[in-house]
Enzyme design. Structure first.
Site, PDB file in Angstrom:
ATOM      1  CG  HIS A 225      16.020  -2.404 -27.075  1.00  0.00           C
ATOM      2  ND1 HIS A 225      14.812  -1.767 -27.264  1.00  0.00           N
ATOM      3  CD2 HIS A 225      16.968  -1.499 -27.442  1.00  0.00           C
ATOM      4  CE1 HIS A 225      15.019  -0.549 -27.731  1.00  0.00           C
ATOM      5  NE2 HIS A 225      16.326  -0.353 -27.844  1.00  0.00           N
TER       6      HIS A 225
ATOM      7  CE  LYS B  59      39.464  18.757  -0.559  1.00  0.00           C
ATOM      8  NZ  LYS B  59      40.762  19.231  -1.078  1.00  0.00           N
TER       9      LYS B  59
ATOM     10  CB  THR C   4      38.967  22.651  -2.124  1.00  0.00           C
ATOM     11  OG1 THR C   4      40.247  22.023  -2.036  1.00  0.00           O
ATOM     12  CG2 THR C   4      38.929  23.576  -3.328  1.00  0.00           C
TER      13      THR C   4
HETATM   14  O1  LIG Z   1       8.844   2.618 -26.659  1.00  0.00           O
HETATM   15  C1  LIG Z   1       9.520   2.748 -27.699  1.00  0.00           C
HETATM   16  N1  LIG Z   1       9.696   3.983 -28.230  1.00  0.00           N
HETATM   17  C2  LIG Z   1      10.421   4.201 -29.363  1.00  0.00           C
HETATM   18  O2  LIG Z   1      10.540   5.370 -29.847  1.00  0.00           O
HETATM   19  C3  LIG Z   1      11.004   3.076 -29.980  1.00  0.00           C
HETATM   20  N2  LIG Z   1      11.786   2.914 -31.099  1.00  0.00           N
HETATM   21  C4  LIG Z   1      12.064   1.606 -31.202  1.00  0.00           C
HETATM   22  O3  LIG Z   1      12.775   1.078 -32.125  1.00  0.00           O
HETATM   23  N3  LIG Z   1      11.468   0.898 -30.200  1.00  0.00           N
HETATM   24  C5  LIG Z   1      10.812   1.804 -29.418  1.00  0.00           C
HETATM   25  N4  LIG Z   1      10.076   1.662 -28.287  1.00  0.00           N
END
Ligand SMILES: O=c1[nH]c(=O)c2[nH]c(=O)[nH]c2[nH]1
Length: 308
Positions: A257, A10, A55
């Site tokens: 990012h 389960k 189960t």
């Molecule tokens: O810390 C990072 N590693 C990467 O491999 C990478 N590649 C990227 O475009 N920015 C970053 N930043």
């Protein structure tokens, strides 16, 4: 034709246990998944259920064990369940118990600073911590234990002390070198304990989790980062150095990012000096994954496990 790997049980039993210590209550909130395997050829080939523990029974066992034996830690609870299934049912040769644990924080009802000055905390009111989910997986085959614990969705950010430059450039490279950038990630990590069977030498699971998490966060905060890869390695090696019960750590770190917004069209200068404005992109994201191992140890955490 023959039957290949198979398991059953389960999944996602949501069990909440409240322990009362006078007026002070404690919560354990778990999501427990049971997977059993063993002599299960016949149920697949002919439909004979002679070896099948339902189960539904595995679900009941989870709830009954929570009541009867309590939940000291997710690891301890998983070990107890795995041992029970393998030792009580002849046809069952292996049990894998996966547990997610959600944490709750007490609600403080006086002024905003009350948590820091130790003022009133409501003893029975909680707010779910929006932070990480703790996870563990216990596997038992009747002799050997494997305990892999971890966490997911722990979001961390350094607003400076991160650079990224000196990388390979080809005709498709447009990325500008960064000498002061934001480094943010949502940590998914798994670590494997070297404990295999000796009850006397069992780690203190709750303390171990707190300490591993602490070392991971301290390494993230204290590393002056030239890449997320370097930060990852520091996080893993800090754990291996300080926690003798852990032989292997694996991370899956999305690079969340943050791009400086171009405000030139509005006549505004926007650089990393004070007051910078960023666009937090949610996708695509760089995905940095690696295992850090104690010298002489074997890598056993599955490559894709951190994405579970
Ligand atoms: O810390 C990072 N590693 C990467 O491999 C990478 N590649 C990227 O475009 N920015 C970053 N930043």
């Amino acid at each position: 034709m023959i039957l290949g790997q198979n398991q059953y049980g389960k999944a996602e039993n949501r069990v909440v246990k409240i322990t009362r210590d006078g007026a002070t209550h404690h919560i354990k909130d778990l999501n427990v998944s049971v997977a059993l395997s063993g002599d299960m050829e016949e149920v697949h080939y002919s439909g004979s259920n002679a070896n099948v523990l339902p189960t539904d029974t595995t679900k009941n066992t989870v709830f009954a064990f929570a009541k009867e034996y309590g939940i000291e830690s997710a690891e301890q609870f998983g070990i107890h369940l795995a041992r029970h299934f393998v030792t009580s049912q002849e046809p069952i040769h292996q049990a894998r118990i996966r547990i997610e644990e959600y944490s709750w924080e007490r609600i403080a009802t006086s002024d905003a600073n009350s948590r820091f000055i130790g003022a009133d905390e409501v003893k029975h009111s909680f707010v779910r911590q929006g932070q990480e989910t703790r996870v563990t997986q216990i596997t038992y085959d009747g002799t050997q234990w494997e305990v892999i614990s971890g966490l997911k969705d722990l979001v961390v950010m350094n607003s400076t002390n991160s650079e990224f430059w000196g990388y390979v450039k080809d005709k498709y490279t447009t990325l500008q070198e960064a000498y002061d950038r934001i480094l943010a990630t949502q940590v998914a990590a798994r670590w494997r304990f070297n404990w295999t069977d000796d009850e006397q030498k069992m780690p203190h699971w709750e303390k171990s989790y707190e300490q591993v998490r602490k070392h991971m966060l301290h390494a993230f905060a204290e590393t002056y980062s030239l890449s997320l890869q370097q930060t990852l390695y520091q996080m893993g090696s800090r754990i291996i150095t300080h926690r003798s019960e852990v032989d292997e750590v694996r991370f899956s770190l999305p690079n969340k990012h943050h791009f400086l917004v171009d405000l030139e069209p509005f006549g505004l200068k926007n650089d990393t000096a004070d007051g910078a404005v960023y666009f937090a992109a949610d996708r695509p994201y760089g995905l940095i994954e690696a295992t850090v191992l104690r010298d002489g140890c074997e890598a056993r955490i599955p490559v894709d496990m951190t994405n579970l």
